[in-house]
Design a protein around this motif. Structure first.
Motif, PDB file in Angstrom:
ATOM      1  N   GLU A 228       0.812  -1.217   0.000  1.00 47.39           N
ATOM      2  CA  GLU A 228       0.000   0.000   0.000  1.00 47.39           C
ATOM      3  C   GLU A 228       0.845   1.266   0.000  1.00 47.39           C
ATOM      4  N   ASP A 229       2.165   1.134   0.216  1.00 49.85           N
ATOM      5  CA  ASP A 229       3.050   2.298   0.293  1.00 49.85           C
ATOM      6  C   ASP A 229       3.684   2.672  -1.038  1.00 49.85           C
ATOM      7  N   VAL A 230       3.371   1.910  -2.097  1.00 50.78           N
ATOM      8  CA  VAL A 230       3.968   2.193  -3.402  1.00 50.78           C
ATOM      9  C   VAL A 230       2.878   2.374  -4.459  1.00 50.78           C
ATOM     10  N   SER A 231       3.274   2.938  -5.573  1.00 54.85           N
ATOM     11  CA  SER A 231       2.360   3.118  -6.699  1.00 54.85           C
ATOM     12  C   SER A 231       2.831   2.262  -7.873  1.00 54.85           C
ATOM     13  N   PRO A 232       1.906   1.779  -8.679  1.00 51.43           N
ATOM     14  CA  PRO A 232       2.310   1.006  -9.866  1.00 51.43           C
ATOM     15  C   PRO A 232       3.130   1.862 -10.817  1.00 51.43           C
ATOM     16  N   SER A 233       4.010   1.217 -11.571  1.00 46.98           N
ATOM     17  CA  SER A 233       4.796   1.926 -12.568  1.00 46.98           C
ATOM     18  C   SER A 233       3.917   2.325 -13.745  1.00 46.98           C
ATOM     19  N   SER A 234       4.336   3.366 -14.436  1.00 51.71           N
ATOM     20  CA  SER A 234       3.579   3.837 -15.601  1.00 51.71           C
ATOM     21  C   SER A 234       3.957   3.104 -16.881  1.00 51.71           C
TER      22      SER A 234
ATOM     23  N   ASP B 298       1.433  -4.009  -9.053  1.00 49.29           N
ATOM     24  CA  ASP B 298       1.028  -2.850  -8.263  1.00 49.29           C
ATOM     25  C   ASP B 298       1.984  -2.568  -7.110  1.00 49.29           C
ATOM     26  N   CYS B 299       3.036  -3.398  -6.990  1.00 46.72           N
ATOM     27  CA  CYS B 299       4.012  -3.220  -5.910  1.00 46.72           C
ATOM     28  C   CYS B 299       5.261  -2.468  -6.370  1.00 46.72           C
ATOM     29  N   GLY B 300       5.260  -1.958  -7.600  1.00 49.03           N
ATOM     30  CA  GLY B 300       6.376  -1.140  -8.048  1.00 49.03           C
ATOM     31  C   GLY B 300       7.266  -1.750  -9.095  1.00 49.03           C
TER      32      GLY B 300
END
Length: 357
Positions: A28-34, A281-283
């Protein structure tokens, strides 16, 4: 203290707050890569001789059974790779064979080489001539060994695996985390774009995972040479029956890697070994080298996914999939590669069919 660090003058240390911060990270502390990237490679298993006897590894063969590819065999693999549109020749072999491998040493001598590294240099030069970029993973290396091959490689690598002293590394022939870190440091001192990573599930604990990632991050902060960090689960095979880390553990450690490592360092998960769809979704932003024509000789029980499957993975989360070279653009632009490698990069990227990043 990292095992073996003192012998190699490794002065990496961690603030307790850094470790606690890493241990507190969750998905929950990271955003998925673009975006997602990958490299199209051909696997060249140069020799299966290795000084180590890690209990999870099926790649090495014992003395008397180890193989050594000839120049003719390597040329055929490289040419097949070029025909298939591959841009990376992934040279792998067990760490510098020790004195037990007399047949390997005798064959090298018969071919005019006093070490596996001088032979590797010859084959990297061959790769460049054939039209593909070498990326070598020769295991632990001294400064002299790495310097002997660095200028004919687009990038190089070695897995740190863990800073912990684990029994899976094989008793009296065990790997030394200090020596691994020394190799990664040497790459930075020599200005070699580098790939490393951690192996999850070989007996290390959560604190060990945090320390391993922090150690990699600290070396990158000093030298700026780490392109990507692989987060790889150990997998069952004929020598390892202890299982793999579960999905929850992989999600947590991938997220930890993304938070701990500098933003410019890619977090890579191998799509043939890990449940990539559940980790994006974990980076994760890179899927590593994938071969359309050769096996993963380090993990032969786990086939590479087809390019179509990689495209499905990326489209499933609504991000573009980009093909890249084995050396990241910033290192080319900043002059990290030799003139000979740069010329080959230019010829590949000028190709009308090229769409590589």
């Amino acid at each position: 203290m990292i095992p073996g660090a003192e012998a190699y003058d490794i002065d990496i240390g961690f603030d307790g707050r850094e470790i606690e911060r890493a241990l507190s990270v969750g998905p929950e502390d990271v955003s998925p890569s673009s975006e997602l990237t990958f490299a199209r490679n051909v696997f060249v298993p140069l020799t299966t001789a290795c000084r180590y006897t890690c209990t999870y590894c099926t790649y090495y063969d014992p003395p008397g059974q180890a193989s050594l590819l000839s120049r003719k065999e390597v040329r055929k693999i490289l040419e097949t790779g070029v025909e298939a549109g591959c841009t990376e020749a992934l040279f792998t072999f067990g760490d510098d064979p020790d004195d037990r491998y007399t047949e390997i040493h005798d064959q090298l001598a018969a071919w005019g080489h006093d070490s596996i590294h001088t032979y590797l240099r010859e084959l990297c030069e061959l790769a460049l001539d054939v039209g593909i970029l070498p990326h070598s993973n020769p295991g632990d290396q001294t400064r002299e060994q790495m310097r002997a091959v660095a200028d004919v490689n687009a990038s190089m690598g070695v897995m740190l695996e863990t800073t912990a002293d684990v029994t899976a590394h094989g008793g009296p022939r065990a790997k030394s985390p200090g020596q691994r870190l020394a190799t990664i440091r040497t790459a930075g001192e020599l200005g070699v774009p580098f790939t490393t990573g951690i192996l999850v599930g070989i007996g290390e604990g959560w604190r060990d995972r945090a320390e391993s990632l922090l150690a990699i991050g600290e070396l990158h902060e000093r030298y700026g040479h780490i392109q990507e960090v692989i987060v790889q689960p150990v997998s069952n095979n004929e020598r390892w029956r202890e299982g793999s880390p579960d999905l929850e553990a992989m999600r947590r450690v991938v997220a930890m890697a993304r938070v701990v490592l500098p933003a410019e360092v890619s977090v890579q998960v191998p799509p043939n070994l890990a449940p990539v769809r559940e980790l994006l979704d974990c980076g994760v932003d890179d899927l590593g080298g994938v071969s359309p024509i050769t096996d993963d000789h380090v993990n032969p029980d786990y086939a590479w996914p087809a390019l179509r499957e990689l495209e499905d993975i990326a489209s499933g989360v609504g991000v573009p999939l980009e093909e890249r070279l084995p050396v990241y653009n910033r290192y080319v632009e900043e002059g990290w590669v030799s003139e000979r490698v740069r010329r080959r990069i230019e010829s590949i990227t000028r190709s009308p069919s090229s769409s590589r990043a």
